[in-house]
Scaffold this active site. Structure first.
Site, PDB file in Angstrom:
ATOM      1  N   CYS A 225      -7.859   0.590 -17.430  1.00  0.00           N
ATOM      2  CA  CYS A 225      -7.232   1.367 -16.356  1.00  0.00           C
ATOM      3  C   CYS A 225      -6.197   0.579 -15.556  1.00  0.00           C
ATOM      4  CB  CYS A 225      -8.292   1.943 -15.421  1.00  0.00           C
ATOM      5  SG  CYS A 225      -9.262   0.689 -14.581  1.00  0.00           S
TER       6      CYS A 225
ATOM      7  N   HIS B 265       0.810  -1.215   0.000  1.00  0.00           N
ATOM      8  CA  HIS B 265       0.000   0.000   0.000  1.00  0.00           C
ATOM      9  C   HIS B 265       0.840   1.260   0.000  1.00  0.00           C
ATOM     10  CE1 HIS B 265      -3.032  -2.839   1.964  1.00  0.00           C
ATOM     11  NE2 HIS B 265      -3.075  -2.903   0.665  1.00  0.00           N
TER      12      HIS B 265
HETATM   13  C1  PEP Z   1      -6.975  -3.534 -12.070  1.00  0.00           C
HETATM   14  O1  PEP Z   1      -7.270  -4.577 -11.508  1.00  0.00           O
HETATM   15  O2  PEP Z   1      -6.444  -3.492 -13.203  1.00  0.00           O
HETATM   16  C2  PEP Z   1      -7.230  -2.245 -11.417  1.00  0.00           C
HETATM   17  C3  PEP Z   1      -7.049  -1.115 -12.062  1.00  0.00           C
HETATM   18  O3  PEP Z   1      -7.604  -2.262 -10.112  1.00  0.00           O
HETATM   19  P1  PEP Z   1      -6.607  -2.468  -8.890  1.00  0.00           P
HETATM   20  O4  PEP Z   1      -5.205  -2.371  -9.429  1.00  0.00           O
HETATM   21  O5  PEP Z   1      -6.947  -1.397  -7.931  1.00  0.00           O
HETATM   22  O6  PEP Z   1      -6.970  -3.830  -8.430  1.00  0.00           O
END
Ligand code: PEP
Ligand code: MG
Length: 746
Positions: free
Chosen positions: A671, A358
């Site tokens: 994303c 984190h």
């Molecule tokens: C993903 O899983 O690609 C994402 C953007 O979410 P996180 O990295 O927060 O799990």
């Protein structure tokens, strides 16, 4: 008393060589030995004779040996004491004729240790075959601690011969894992500074034994309290670590060793250091990772005890940060990093945390170069050491020589220049050479991210990870606090849209104040929307806050980890309930409300028709999608890079999404991390992706790539390779060659 006598010698205002010469005379006399010699480990790995009583004085600074060579070399290598009545019959025995040592039969040598590292070897020898007692071994080991302090203090620097640099100060190149990009040049600040024990020799043994017992009782009590309150002691330390502390703090063997050390004439502090040195030397050489892990616990506990004994504060106060600080810590929670003054921070080095910890998220948001998983770093460094880190490669250079320093200073300058170029692209739209517009959005989750929206010229916040604020908060944020936060986010973007993602907790993302359940496979467990649907109070309060903050504005909400259409329907129904609640209470509704899902669970790939009929948009979470498609844990470094996302199966899956969404006209962005890497982004554009959301620092490099790219050509290049039957496990090399041949900067 030898120790007391030596302490006087340590305090005498004499030159280093004279002091060393006097020390060996005293040790020899006290131990009734004809010889006492000190060997110091050099940077080139050789042990150099620094002082002797009994051997030929001419050999001082001339006689050297390799680590592993002869008995002295053996001790340096094994970091263990060696007592022999008949040294010459030992298989490792060898002698240096210039020292005249061949006439001595018995031999007792101990390593000079500090922080588990060998700094040298201390030896006594006798002509007769003498059996050295346990107690004599103990005394010599304790004496070696004084020499360790002397070496570590840098006092011997004045008598170092050219080319014979002492190992302690030698430059070290270490490699860990890249966590947050950037080059950092500065000086080590230990988050938990080690106590430098100055008083090693006891005045009053009884008093020292009492001090030891009292401090142990306090430390035990503190640990029990923390466990009882179910709190973590500072960020990063979890309950199992505390439980391990408790076990050790009550271990009779450990207590016995501490008291024995006091009885040899040490202060309570000296005893803690002495016992810890032995443990470190033993455990550091263990090949068993479990044992090495225990060493960390022992180290932390010893450190607590030392802080208790000396009254020095346990952590470097955030306010006391010097300029150009590079924080070195075993682990760190996300909130701790935010406490430090950003203006003075040049980098962060973690012994344990990796790219998915984190604190890594916070470090990236703050733009602090960070490396993780650097083995033993907290014991290898001294407070104030010069250090250079490279967050893109995971390298650290400790006490770097001047050529390394210059090379990195140059690298930092180059990087700054490149950043300058990226900044100049800010207002230029991301359009390919063949006129295809790509929307570049930014990922965010902390308030510190928000200024980047404007700096980078991002179209919108494509992913706002709401859980980060929840992870930093000391308790569950109330609806009003959430409203204020979301409002601040919406206001900061000056009209640009924000896509809020509802809480994605569970798995490795734990809220300290929320009860957790042990799960065999947390990545496949009770997380994200699953928790939200099972605990509607939680999800609804968050939706309420978002809707209220979005009153009169454009609002976008998406749900993480959705695995089927019914989950989306259920979540959407909750939004409906909250909207109704809002209007009943006369609050203004959002001007427009768009609901979507994160595509992270592979099962969605075969329900695209149902999903596309329901949602307003899809955001592909490639981090999770790829981990589930390849059954390779994204947080497990053994497997996380085993399968390349730039491979036919992954790219085919990603293509399925854009192809289908085009049919229904549903907007799709991606994303995950791959969207922010120029080569991967190139492949995504070739697949038909027209929206990418990424960390702020990636927007410049990706835009520079796009401006030089012909999207049609990239599509024509990739398409036959995706269809090919003989697909290699990775298309990376081919794609890279394509980019290079087309003059696309990566
Ligand atoms: C993903 O899983 O690609 C994402 C953007 O979410 P996180 O990295 O927060 O799990
Ligand atoms: Mg995810």
């Amino acid at each position: 008393m030898l120790l007391r006598r030596l302490r006087e010698v340590m305090a005498e205002p004499v030159a280093a060589q004279t002091r060393l010469d006097r020390i060996v005379v005293h040790i020899a006399a006290n131990m009734v030995a004809e010889v006492c010699s000190v060997y110091v480990l050099r940077a080139d790995g050789r042990l150099e004779l620094y002082a002797t009583e009994g051997l030929n004085r001419e050999a001082v600074h001339l006689t050297t040996m390799r680590a592993g060579e002869g008995l002295v070399g053996l001790i340096a290598e094994s970091a263990e004491a060696l007592a022999l009545a008949d040294a010459q019959s030992h298989p490792a025995f060898s002698y240096k004729p210039e020292t005249g040592e061949e006439i001595y039969n018995s031999f007792l040598g101990v390593p000079i240790l500090r922080g588990g590292n060998t700094l040298g070897v201390l030896v006594v020898q006798n002509r007769v075959r003498r059996v050295y007692s346990e107690e004599e071994v103990e005394v010599l080991q304790t004496t070696a601690m004084l020499l360790a302090e002397m070496i570590a203090s840098g006092e011997l620097q004045s008598i170092v011969r050219p080319g014979g640099d002492i190992a302690l100060r030698r430059p070290l190149a270490l490699t860990g894992a890249p966590v947050a990009d950037g080059v950092g040049l500065g000086y080590v600040v230990l988050q938990r500074p080690r106590v430098i024990v100055k008083q090693i020799v006891a005045e009053d043994l009884k008093k020292e034994a009492e001090r030891l017992d009292e401090s142990i009782a306090v430390v035990r009590g503190n640990i029990d309290d923390l466990i009882k309150r179910g709190e973590e002691d500072g960020p990063g330390e979890h309950r199992d670590v505390l439980e391990a502390f408790r076990l050790i703090a009550h271990d009779p063997g450990w207590l016995r060793r501490l008291h024995e050390a006091v009885r040899t004439g040490l202060t309570a502090e000296g005893a803690v250091e002495r016992v810890q040195n032995d443990a470190r030397a033993r455990l550091q050489r263990s090949t068993d990772p479990y044992m090495r892990e225990r060493l960390h616990d022992l180290d932390d506990l010893a450190n607590r005890l030392l802080h208790q004994l000396t009254g020095e504060p346990l952590t470097t106060a955030a306010a006391d940060l010097p300029d150009n600080a590079i924080i070195v810590a075993r682990t760190m929670g996300p909130a701790a990093l935010l406490d430090y003054d950003r203006a003075k921070l040049r980098g962060l080095v973690l012994e344990e945390g990796g790219a998915s910890s984190h604190v890594a998220i916070v470090a990236r948001a703050l733009g602090i170069p960070t490396i993780g998983e650097v083995e033993n770093i907290t014991t290898l460094v001294e407070q104030g050491d010069a250090i250079i880190i490279d967050g893109s490669t995971g390298e650290a250079h400790l006490r770097p020589p001047s050529d390394v320093q210059e090379a990195y200073a140059e690298k930092a300058r180059l990087r700054a220049r490149r950043q300058e170029q990226y900044r100049s692209l800010r207002d230029q739209p991301a359009v390919t050479k063949d006129g295809v517009k790509i929307d570049l959005h930014m990922n965010a989750g902390l308030l510190v991210d928000l200024p980047h929206v404007d700096e980078t010229g991002a179209e919108s916040i494509g992913l706002f990870r709401t859980e980060l604020q929840f992870m930093l908060a000391p308790q569950f944020p109330r609806v009003n606090e959430q409203i204020a936060l979301y409002r601040a986010v919406l206001e900061s973007t000056q009209g640009r849209p924000v896509t809020f993602r509802t809480l994605d907790i569970g798995g490795d993302k734990v809220l300290p104040y929320m009860r957790t359940y042990e799960e065999e496979n947390p990545a496949l467990g009770w997380r994200a929307i699953r928790i939200g649907l099972d605990r509607p109070g939680l999800l609804r309060s968050q939706l309420r806050a978002m809707l209220r903050a979005g009153g009169g504005r454009e609002l976008r909400i998406m749900f993480p980890m959705v695995a089927n259409a019914a989950e989306f329907d259920a979540a959407k129904a909750m939004v409906g309930l909250e909207l109704a609640h809002m209007t009943r209470h006369g609050h203004e509704e959002p001007r427009s409300l768009k609901l979507g899902i994160m595509l992270e669970v592979p099962s969605i790939l075969w329900q695209l028709d149902e999903i596309l009929a329901r949602v307003d948009f899809i955001s592909v979470g490639s981090n999770d999608l790829v981990q589930y498609l390849t059954a390779a844990d994204r947080d497990n470094k053994r497997v996380s890079t085993r399968f390349d996302p730039l491979s036919a199966p992954i790219l085919r899956a990603l293509k399925l999404v854009t192809d289908k969404a085009r049919e229904t006209g549903t907007p799709v962005t991606l994303c995950g991390e791959i969207g922010g890497k120029p080569l991967e982004a190139l492949a995504l554009i070739a697949l038909g992706y027209r929206g990418l959301s990424m960390t702020a620092s990636s927007i410049g490099p990706v835009k520079a790539m796009i401006l030089a790219l012909d999207a049609g050509e990239a599509g024509r290049f990739l398409s036959p390779r995706l269809a090919a039957r003989d697909a290699a496990p990775s298309l990376r090399a081919e794609l890279r060659a394509f980019a290079e041949a087309s003059g696309v900067p990566l």
